[in-house]
Design a protein around this motif. Structure first.
Motif, PDB file in Angstrom:
ATOM      1  N   ASP A 169       0.818  -1.193   0.000  1.00 31.49           N
ATOM      2  CA  ASP A 169       0.000   0.000   0.000  1.00 31.49           C
ATOM      3  C   ASP A 169       0.863   1.258   0.000  1.00 31.49           C
ATOM      4  OD1 ASP A 169      -0.649   0.504   3.528  1.00 31.49           O
ATOM      5  OD2 ASP A 169       1.018  -0.484   2.514  1.00 31.49           O
ATOM      6  N   ASP A 170       2.111   1.067  -0.069  1.00 31.20           N
ATOM      7  CA  ASP A 170       3.008   2.210  -0.013  1.00 31.20           C
ATOM      8  C   ASP A 170       3.528   2.516  -1.417  1.00 31.20           C
ATOM      9  OD1 ASP A 170       5.004   4.015   0.330  1.00 31.20           O
ATOM     10  OD2 ASP A 170       6.042   2.899   1.888  1.00 31.20           O
ATOM     11  N   PRO A 171       3.084   3.598  -1.982  1.00 32.59           N
ATOM     12  CA  PRO A 171       3.487   3.870  -3.368  1.00 32.59           C
ATOM     13  C   PRO A 171       4.980   4.099  -3.519  1.00 32.59           C
ATOM     14  CG  PRO A 171       2.215   5.714  -2.482  1.00 32.59           C
ATOM     15  CD  PRO A 171       2.175   4.629  -1.458  1.00 32.59           C
ATOM     16  N   THR A 172       5.557   4.652  -2.496  1.00 34.81           N
ATOM     17  CA  THR A 172       7.003   4.877  -2.565  1.00 34.81           C
ATOM     18  C   THR A 172       7.722   3.540  -2.674  1.00 34.81           C
ATOM     19  OG1 THR A 172       6.617   6.692  -1.023  1.00 34.81           O
ATOM     20  CG2 THR A 172       8.905   6.081  -1.448  1.00 34.81           C
ATOM     21  N   CYS A 173       7.370   2.684  -1.794  1.00 31.99           N
ATOM     22  CA  CYS A 173       8.005   1.382  -1.780  1.00 31.99           C
ATOM     23  C   CYS A 173       7.744   0.635  -3.074  1.00 31.99           C
ATOM     24  CB  CYS A 173       7.472   0.598  -0.580  1.00 31.99           C
ATOM     25  SG  CYS A 173       8.231  -1.000  -0.399  1.00 31.99           S
ATOM     26  N   ARG A 232       7.221   1.822  -5.988  1.00 31.35           N
ATOM     27  CA  ARG A 232       7.995   2.379  -7.090  1.00 31.35           C
ATOM     28  C   ARG A 232       9.424   1.890  -7.038  1.00 31.35           C
ATOM     29  NH1 ARG A 232       9.662   3.025 -11.076  1.00 31.35           N
ATOM     30  NH2 ARG A 232      10.092   4.880 -12.318  1.00 31.35           N
ATOM     31  N   ILE A 233       9.930   1.851  -5.851  1.00 32.09           N
ATOM     32  CA  ILE A 233      11.308   1.389  -5.702  1.00 32.09           C
ATOM     33  C   ILE A 233      11.419  -0.082  -6.075  1.00 32.09           C
ATOM     34  CG2 ILE A 233      13.173   1.030  -4.057  1.00 32.09           C
ATOM     35  CD1 ILE A 233      12.094   3.438  -2.510  1.00 32.09           C
ATOM     36  N   LYS A 259      11.318  -0.588  -9.747  1.00 33.71           N
ATOM     37  CA  LYS A 259      12.575  -0.292 -10.417  1.00 33.71           C
ATOM     38  C   LYS A 259      13.577  -1.413 -10.195  1.00 33.71           C
ATOM     39  CE  LYS A 259      15.110   2.453 -12.882  1.00 33.71           C
ATOM     40  NZ  LYS A 259      16.050   1.432 -13.340  1.00 33.71           N
ATOM     41  N   TYR A 281      -2.399   0.611  -2.304  1.00 40.30           N
ATOM     42  CA  TYR A 281      -3.586   1.307  -1.842  1.00 40.30           C
ATOM     43  C   TYR A 281      -3.125   2.602  -1.235  1.00 40.30           C
ATOM     44  CZ  TYR A 281      -4.799  -3.539  -1.960  1.00 40.30           C
ATOM     45  OH  TYR A 281      -4.963  -4.816  -2.327  1.00 40.30           O
ATOM     46  N   ALA A 282      -3.373   3.617  -1.904  1.00 41.09           N
ATOM     47  CA  ALA A 282      -2.944   4.888  -1.351  1.00 41.09           C
ATOM     48  C   ALA A 282      -4.191   5.591  -0.871  1.00 41.09           C
ATOM     49  CB  ALA A 282      -2.248   5.729  -2.412  1.00 41.09           C
ATOM     50  N   GLY A 283      -4.230   5.797   0.363  1.00 43.37           N
ATOM     51  CA  GLY A 283      -5.410   6.442   0.881  1.00 43.37           C
ATOM     52  C   GLY A 283      -6.603   5.553   0.625  1.00 43.37           C
ATOM     53  N   LYS A 289      12.060  -4.204   5.068  1.00 42.41           N
ATOM     54  CA  LYS A 289      12.212  -2.944   4.345  1.00 42.41           C
ATOM     55  C   LYS A 289      13.244  -2.105   5.066  1.00 42.41           C
ATOM     56  CE  LYS A 289       7.500  -2.451   2.628  1.00 42.41           C
ATOM     57  NZ  LYS A 289       6.304  -1.626   2.678  1.00 42.41           N
ATOM     58  N   PRO A 290      13.978  -1.335   4.389  1.00 45.73           N
ATOM     59  CA  PRO A 290      13.952  -1.161   2.943  1.00 45.73           C
ATOM     60  C   PRO A 290      14.571  -2.356   2.234  1.00 45.73           C
ATOM     61  CG  PRO A 290      15.726   0.137   3.891  1.00 45.73           C
ATOM     62  CD  PRO A 290      14.984  -0.477   5.030  1.00 45.73           C
ATOM     63  N   PHE A 339      14.589   8.823 -11.656  1.00 41.37           N
ATOM     64  CA  PHE A 339      14.073   7.868 -10.693  1.00 41.37           C
ATOM     65  C   PHE A 339      14.080   8.386  -9.265  1.00 41.37           C
ATOM     66  CE2 PHE A 339      12.779   3.984  -8.997  1.00 41.37           C
ATOM     67  CZ  PHE A 339      13.613   3.618  -7.967  1.00 41.37           C
ATOM     68  N   LEU A 393       7.144  10.838  -4.602  1.00 40.90           N
ATOM     69  CA  LEU A 393       6.115   9.933  -4.098  1.00 40.90           C
ATOM     70  C   LEU A 393       6.152   9.906  -2.578  1.00 40.90           C
ATOM     71  CD1 LEU A 393       6.273   6.803  -6.437  1.00 40.90           C
ATOM     72  CD2 LEU A 393       4.314   8.284  -6.070  1.00 40.90           C
ATOM     73  N   ARG A 407       0.343  13.089   3.187  1.00 38.56           N
ATOM     74  CA  ARG A 407      -0.987  12.525   3.406  1.00 38.56           C
ATOM     75  C   ARG A 407      -1.046  11.805   4.751  1.00 38.56           C
ATOM     76  NH1 ARG A 407      -2.590   7.505   2.814  1.00 38.56           N
ATOM     77  NH2 ARG A 407      -0.633   6.993   1.770  1.00 38.56           N
ATOM     78  N   GLN A 457       3.257   2.724   8.256  1.00 37.38           N
ATOM     79  CA  GLN A 457       3.446   2.977   6.839  1.00 37.38           C
ATOM     80  C   GLN A 457       4.482   4.068   6.608  1.00 37.38           C
ATOM     81  OE1 GLN A 457      -0.129   3.582   4.611  1.00 37.38           O
ATOM     82  NE2 GLN A 457       0.999   3.925   2.724  1.00 37.38           N
ATOM     83  N   SER A 478      11.860   4.603   5.337  1.00 38.07           N
ATOM     84  CA  SER A 478      13.040   3.737   5.281  1.00 38.07           C
ATOM     85  C   SER A 478      13.351   3.356   3.842  1.00 38.07           C
ATOM     86  CB  SER A 478      12.844   2.482   6.133  1.00 38.07           C
ATOM     87  OG  SER A 478      11.820   1.682   5.604  1.00 38.07           O
ATOM     88  N   SER A 479      12.333   3.300   3.020  1.00 36.98           N
ATOM     89  CA  SER A 479      12.575   2.950   1.619  1.00 36.98           C
ATOM     90  C   SER A 479      13.329   4.029   0.868  1.00 36.98           C
ATOM     91  CB  SER A 479      11.260   2.671   0.896  1.00 36.98           C
ATOM     92  OG  SER A 479      10.632   1.542   1.416  1.00 36.98           O
TER      93      SER A 479
END
Lengths: 749, 151
Positions: free
Chosen positions: A39-43, A45-46, A49, A64-66, A203-204, B41, B48, B55, B80, B86-87
């Motif tokens: 649910d973490d868009p940052t994660c 995306r990483i 990649k 799931y963002a929000g 994580k990370p 990137f 992001l 948020r 979260q 951490s990511s």
């Protein structure tokens, strides 16, 4: 790990490069299809990649963002990001299939139950719902049974428990699942282990960790392939894990690597040691846990006492020739899980019956007629005990009457087990009668193209207790009968019957149907898979068509992942009577359950989930099928593709909203793009069956269950063409994503 | 400024961020992931992260503002935030999350509010730093230079 091959292998090729005896190809893991749930868009995306850097393709990220569900389908060619709306972002390189609009497009899916997106020969049915985000990952997977090789899932997600997802995936789809979390506390990691995670990443996540995930897939496939026994994914996983542990010192990248491995090892050693030894040696025909067999099993277990029930003793008590300790052990494991989930669910048989009755699906109405027919036929043949007949009929009738969430409560499942005759046994009485005198032996007489091994492979690895991996004969006959049985509406049956040889074709529909009926998810998935697999070459149809459809339903019904994936392997030759019987039972059972309607499957997490939300498409599909079943589709062409498309499309249609053209289009076009010709023509049935076998051999990725379901050889083109033909809308399918005019209006919301 | 100077500033700045704990090795990982196929990137991921964090921080503020605080929800948010920070390697933000989670467990609203305050501060700090860093990068690129790698 170095990825030697510089080229990205398309899914089909990568799939095909997996031979049965040679699980790892040079190009592996390139082309690994990974589903990432977080649910973490940052994660995400990483991870994306990183995974791309590993040359994995067909990455699907769900986040799931929000309050939005963001599903990122990352492919080499396109990135499709669902964010309640569907936006399509084309990648820079010239894709193999181009979308009609390269610009990001927002599609409004409000009210849509699901969306069908065809990407790289994969038709994905993506349920679009804000409520059941948890189900989306599962439905995605179900829809694309062969679509993914491995799942990476976060542990903590709003609205979805990663462990639950893990369990469901493991049971239903037999995919290796890797957990990840920022939480590195030992108990959480341990939970991952106990739930069957193949690995646990902290994580990370580092890219080195991801580079190694392919080994889980390879190992698993290898294990699956070697193991022809009816073996749950659980046990296989364990075996794999154990193997992994011993073989790969550095395979785990989790921080708790050392401890975790140890604990895992310890936990698994006892369980696995015996089973692995036994299972890896012989190639035995898959054991299909028919209702009868399961009842014997349950009796034995109760006699011994659930706590004291040891596989060996159970085996002795059951006294079934040909049954091995491992079979029992793995079945016991599934059963235990099943019981765990049952807690809280009424297992009263009456309830089950009621639930059966409660099948909301209108299709059932049709089916019931079929069922009635079948039942009678069967009864006439003396094959179905009066009771079962009555039950079946009741169920069939009941189904049309009520609307019930497809997800059968566990109780249903129980019933499944307890029903003696798997009411569904017979679906097509005629066929069966023709084929064999054995009541359940639907498979008898069904010409199976599949070799025993195939059957085994087809055998659904599903963990369901029912464990009925009905081996579906590819014969049309069975298909027909099965189809009928499958809660699918009559039209379906007709289609199946009408399927010209095509057992293939019918198979697909079957699968589709099945999926539809049974909780829908499995079926739908199957259906999806069918299509998807077409590309990939899995042959699902034949199997499905046959008894499996029925079985599938039942299995799928229970929300608890009853996902009995019925890997119907049709193989009259290879199948033992017992197996055949089981299949029938399963089919019957599944049928019963299936008829309820699809939706339930998806709603794994919800108890009696309302069909609406979940069945992203299944409901629709089912209803669609009923309504618009194109006999032609099913019978003739790549039914599977059609079905899938139909399903997907129908679901979208059903969503009942008028979508903008673009919205509807993308999906369809994708689908269209894939299938031109109709791969599943009647004549292909046999070949399909063979292909199935062949495919199976090559493609391991899908665990038994997966491959069986999807006819790999069906190219997307075929699917599309079939579909289009069915739809009567289009002639040849375009290779490009052409947005077809599939309207998403039919999707019931 | 000439390119060499910009680059030196960049290196110094980056080094200081690592030294002061704003960024950790994970950020380097991100930089290594960046390649020609994804030249933006890092910026993308960090953006992001910003979006997501803001948020989450809003949600946290609202959640803690309730008369009956749902600590499970608060904890989920913090978790979260911990994951995403951490990511990207936002170390100090991540480090704030641990005590925050403890406060949630203790169901101590006051303490949670204090933690929230702290996290917000750390977040704003790291956001500021990263934005400065990206600006420096842009300047270097605009001046025709290459962005130096910093270990």
């Amino acid at each position: 790990m170095n990825i030697g091959s510089g080229s990205l292998v398309g899914v089909p090729s990568s799939a095909s490069s997996w031979k049965s005896g040679d699980v790892v190809s040079d190009q592996f893991p390139v082309g690994l299809r990974v589903l990432v749930v977080d649910d973490d868009p940052t994660c995400l995306r990483i991870l994306e990649k990183m995974l791309r850097n590993c040359h994995y393709e067909d990455l699907v990220f769900m986040s799931y963002a929000g309050r939005e569900v963001i599903l990122d389908l990352c492919l080499d060619v396109i990135i499709v990001r669902f964010k309640v709306h569907l936006s399509v972002i084309s990648k820079k390189q010239p894709p193999r299939y181009t979308l009609p609009f390269p610009e990001p497009t927002l599609w409004d899916f409000t009210g849509y139950v699901g969306v069908v997106v065809a990407i790289n020969f994969c038709l994905l049915y993506v349920p679009v719902t804000k409520c059941n985000r948890a189900e989306i990952a599962l439905s995605l997977l179900r829809e694309n049974k062969n679509g993914f090789d491995i799942v990476i899932s976060d542990v903590h997600m709003p609205d979805m428990d990663g462990f639950k997802l893990l369990e469901h995936i493991g049971l239903e789809m037999d995919l290796p699942v890797i957990m990840m979390s920022a939480d590195d506390s030992k108990d959480v990691v341990m939970r991952g282990v106990t739930h069957g995670a193949y690995d646990y990443l902290i994580k990370p996540v580092r890219i080195e960790a991801l580079k190694n995930i392919w080994q889980h897939v390879v190992r698993k496939k290898k294990h699956d392939w070697k193991d022809n026994n009816f073996d749950q994914s659980g046990s296989m996983e364990e075996g794999d894990r154990q193997q992994k542990l011993s073989e790969d010192v550095d395979y785990s990248s989790s921080a708790n690597e050392g401890n975790w491995k140890n604990s895992k090892k310890r936990k698994e050693e006892e369980d696995e040691a015996d089973e692995r030894d036994d299972t890896s040696t012989l190639k035995k025909p898959r054991v299909v846990w028919s209702v009868e067999l399961h009842q014997q099993f349950v009796q034995a277990v109760h006699q011994l006492g659930i706590d004291k029930a040891v596989p060996k003793k159970i085996l002795e008590l059951m006294n079934v020739p040909g049954l091995t300790r491992e079979n029992v052990a793995s079945h016991l494991q599934k059963y235990r899980l099943y019981l765990r989930r049952l807690s809280g669910v009424s297992q009263h048989q009456n309830e089950l019956n009621n639930s059966f009755m409660g099948c909301p699906d209108a299709t059932f109405g049709t089916i019931s007629s079929l069922n009635g027919l079948d039942l009678q036929a069967i009864a006439v043949a003396g094959q179905i005990p009066a009771q079962s007949l009555a039950t079946l009929q009741a169920a069939a009738l009941g189904r049309s009457a009520t609307k019930s969430a497809i997800s059968m409560p566990l109780g249903d499942q129980r019933n499944l087990f307890s029903f003696e005759n798997s009411k569904l046994r017979f679906p097509e009485g005629q066929q069966q009668l023709n084929n064999s005198n054995k009541q359940i032996d639907l498979l008898h007489g069904i010409p199976t193209n599949m070799e025993p091994k195939q059957l085994a492979s087809l055998h659904h690895p599903s963990q369901s207790f029912v464990g009925m991996n009905m081996q579906v004969n590819s014969t049309a006959q069975h298909n027909n009968s099965l189809l009928m049985r499958m809660s699918q509406p009559q039209p379906r049956a007709q289609m199946l019957n009408g399927a010209n040889n095509g057992s293939q074709v019918s198979r697909l529909p079957l699968s589709m149907q099945q999926s539809l009926s049974s909780e829908g998810i499995p079926g739908a998935v199957l259906a999806q898979s069918g299509i998807v697999d077409n590309v990939r070459g899995t042959v699902y149809n034949p199997v499905v068509a046959q008894a499996s459809s029925m079985v599938d339903f039942s299995v799928n019904q229970s929300k608890e992942l009853q996902s009995y994936h019925f890997s119907l392997g049709s193989n009259s030759s290879g199948m033992s009577t017992l197996t055949n019987r089981r299949m029938l039972h399963e089919v019957v059972n599944s049928d019963m359950k299936g008829s309820k309607g699809f939706p339930s499957n998806y709603d794994i997490f919800n108890e009696l989930h309302q069909p609406k939300s979940q069945n992203w498409g299944l409901q629709n599909v089912g209803s669609t099928f009923d309504a618009s079943h194109h006999p032609s589709i099913q019978g003739t062409q790549g039914v599977s593709s059609q079905l899938l498309l139909q399903q997907g499309i129908s679901s979208t249609h059903n969503s009942g909203q008028n979508r903008n053209d673009p919205s509807g289009k993308p999906m369809y076009s994708n689908g269209e793009e894939s299938g031109h010709s109709n791969p599943m023509g009647g004549p292909q049935l046999n070949s399909v069956g063979r292909n199935m076998l062949a495919v199976k051999a090559e493609r391991f990725p899908d665990a038994d269950y997966q491959s069986t379901f999807f006819p790999e050889q069906f190219g997307q083109d075929d699917l599309m063409s079939t579909f289009l033909k069915q739809q009567g809308s289009v002639g040849p399918v375009e290779t490009e994503f052409g947005f077809d005019g599939y309207t998403l209006d039919n999707l019931p919301v | 400024m000439e390119v060499g100077q910009l680059q030196r500033s960049f290196v110094e700045y980056m080094t200081s961020l690592f030294r002061e704990g704003f960024l950790d090795a994970q950020f380097s990982q991100l930089q290594q992931l960046q390649d020609d196929s994804n030249p933006d990137f890092v910026v993308e991921v960090v953006s992001l992260f910003f979006e997501d964090s803001e948020r989450l921080l809003n949600d946290l503020t609202m959640a803690l503002d309730q008369p009956n605080v749902d600590f499970k929800q608060v904890d989920a948010h913090v978790h979260q935030l911990k994951g995403s920070s951490s990511s990207v390697g936002a170390q100090r933000v991540k480090n704030c999350c641990v005590p925050f989670r403890n406060c949630c467990e203790e169901q101590n609203t006051e303490a949670c509010l204090r933690c929230l305050q702290q996290i917000k501060q750390e977040y704003l700090l790291v956001k500021n730093k990263l934005q400065t860093l990206f600006e420096l990068e842009q300047q270097i690129v605009a001046a025709g230079g290459a962005i130096p790698m910093v270990q």
